[in-house]
Scaffold this motif. Sequence first.
Motif, PDB file in Angstrom:
ATOM      1  N   ASN A  45     -13.568  93.953 -22.936  1.00 39.87           N
ATOM      2  CA  ASN A  45     -14.154  93.364 -21.730  1.00 39.87           C
ATOM      3  C   ASN A  45     -13.094  92.997 -20.708  1.00 39.87           C
ATOM      4  O   ASN A  45     -13.307  93.140 -19.506  1.00 39.87           O
ATOM      5  CB  ASN A  45     -14.967  92.124 -22.091  1.00 39.87           C
ATOM      6  N   LEU A  46     -11.960  92.517 -21.149  1.00 37.79           N
ATOM      7  CA  LEU A  46     -10.891  92.135 -20.236  1.00 37.79           C
ATOM      8  C   LEU A  46     -10.338  93.362 -19.510  1.00 37.79           C
ATOM      9  O   LEU A  46     -10.095  93.330 -18.308  1.00 37.79           O
ATOM     10  CB  LEU A  46      -9.774  91.408 -20.992  1.00 37.79           C
ATOM     11  N   ILE A  47     -10.164  94.446 -20.230  1.00 41.05           N
ATOM     12  CA  ILE A  47      -9.654  95.677 -19.624  1.00 41.05           C
ATOM     13  C   ILE A  47     -10.674  96.237 -18.636  1.00 41.05           C
ATOM     14  O   ILE A  47     -10.323  96.659 -17.532  1.00 41.05           O
ATOM     15  CB  ILE A  47      -9.282  96.699 -20.715  1.00 41.05           C
ATOM     16  N   VAL A  84     -11.942  95.131 -11.024  1.00 37.39           N
ATOM     17  CA  VAL A  84     -11.317  94.409  -9.897  1.00 37.39           C
ATOM     18  C   VAL A  84     -10.496  95.368  -9.045  1.00 37.39           C
ATOM     19  O   VAL A  84     -10.564  95.341  -7.810  1.00 37.39           O
ATOM     20  CB  VAL A  84     -10.458  93.236 -10.418  1.00 37.39           C
ATOM     21  N   VAL A  85      -9.723  96.235  -9.684  1.00 42.74           N
ATOM     22  CA  VAL A  85      -8.893  97.191  -8.936  1.00 42.74           C
ATOM     23  C   VAL A  85      -9.774  98.159  -8.153  1.00 42.74           C
ATOM     24  O   VAL A  85      -9.546  98.400  -6.959  1.00 42.74           O
ATOM     25  CB  VAL A  85      -7.937  97.951  -9.887  1.00 42.74           C
ATOM     26  N   ILE A  86     -10.794  98.709  -8.791  1.00 42.50           N
ATOM     27  CA  ILE A  86     -11.691  99.638  -8.099  1.00 42.50           C
ATOM     28  C   ILE A  86     -12.429  98.918  -6.974  1.00 42.50           C
ATOM     29  O   ILE A  86     -12.613  99.468  -5.883  1.00 42.50           O
ATOM     30  CB  ILE A  86     -12.665 100.296  -9.097  1.00 42.50           C
ATOM     31  N   GLY A  87     -12.829  97.677  -7.215  1.00 42.57           N
ATOM     32  CA  GLY A  87     -13.505  96.902  -6.175  1.00 42.57           C
ATOM     33  C   GLY A  87     -12.617  96.659  -4.966  1.00 42.57           C
ATOM     34  O   GLY A  87     -13.075  96.732  -3.826  1.00 42.57           O
ATOM     35  N   ALA A  88     -11.338  96.382  -5.205  1.00 37.07           N
ATOM     36  CA  ALA A  88     -10.410  96.158  -4.096  1.00 37.07           C
ATOM     37  C   ALA A  88     -10.217  97.437  -3.282  1.00 37.07           C
ATOM     38  O   ALA A  88     -10.216  97.409  -2.044  1.00 37.07           O
ATOM     39  CB  ALA A  88      -9.073  95.664  -4.631  1.00 37.07           C
ATOM     40  N   VAL A  89     -10.064  98.561  -3.959  1.00 34.22           N
ATOM     41  CA  VAL A  89      -9.902  99.839  -3.257  1.00 34.22           C
ATOM     42  C   VAL A  89     -11.179 100.203  -2.499  1.00 34.22           C
ATOM     43  O   VAL A  89     -11.132 100.677  -1.365  1.00 34.22           O
ATOM     44  CB  VAL A  89      -9.502 100.957  -4.255  1.00 34.22           C
ATOM     45  N   PHE A  90     -12.328  99.966  -3.133  1.00 34.43           N
ATOM     46  CA  PHE A  90     -13.609 100.231  -2.475  1.00 34.43           C
ATOM     47  C   PHE A  90     -13.765  99.360  -1.231  1.00 34.43           C
ATOM     48  O   PHE A  90     -14.239  99.830  -0.192  1.00 34.43           O
ATOM     49  CB  PHE A  90     -14.756  99.981  -3.460  1.00 34.43           C
ATOM     50  N   SER A  91     -13.348  98.105  -1.324  1.00 40.94           N
ATOM     51  CA  SER A  91     -13.415  97.202  -0.174  1.00 40.94           C
ATOM     52  C   SER A  91     -12.537  97.707   0.970  1.00 40.94           C
ATOM     53  O   SER A  91     -12.938  97.665   2.137  1.00 40.94           O
ATOM     54  CB  SER A  91     -12.981  95.797  -0.592  1.00 40.94           C
TER      55      SER A  91
END
Length: 134
Positions: free
Chosen positions: A12-14, A20-27
């Motif tokens: 779950n942590l991974i 989070v990384v994909i969300g930041a790039v998507f943002s």
Amino acid sequence: MSGFKKFLLQGNLIQLAVAVVIGAVFSELITAFTAGFITPLLGVFGGVPKFAELTFTVNGSEFLYGAFVDALISFVLTAAILYFFVVLPMTHVIDRFTEKAEATTRECPQCFSEISKKASRCPNCTSEVIPETV
């Protein structure tokens, strides 16, 4: 120390870190799309070519309300895309594959409290009831 190591290597942590990384790039992608396409398109109809340049001044303090408008448009686009292309389809998939849990309780015909389907006597009013076959 082994508990901490187990926590770090948990799946779950991974998955959360990747999200989070994909969300930041998507943002960043949606922000660039808003600044590069949506804002100029709105500028064609509204007469303002770049929202980020819109400001007003009060007692020498400059307020960049245009940057807020850009950020608001980016937020609404991001939320709409995530809802319609991720949340809604996943909800339909989950609903399709989850089985409806069969009720294990029923209502007592005398006192209307919840009792087990297998019960032959209500634990609340002590009236006899006919057990349901499960």
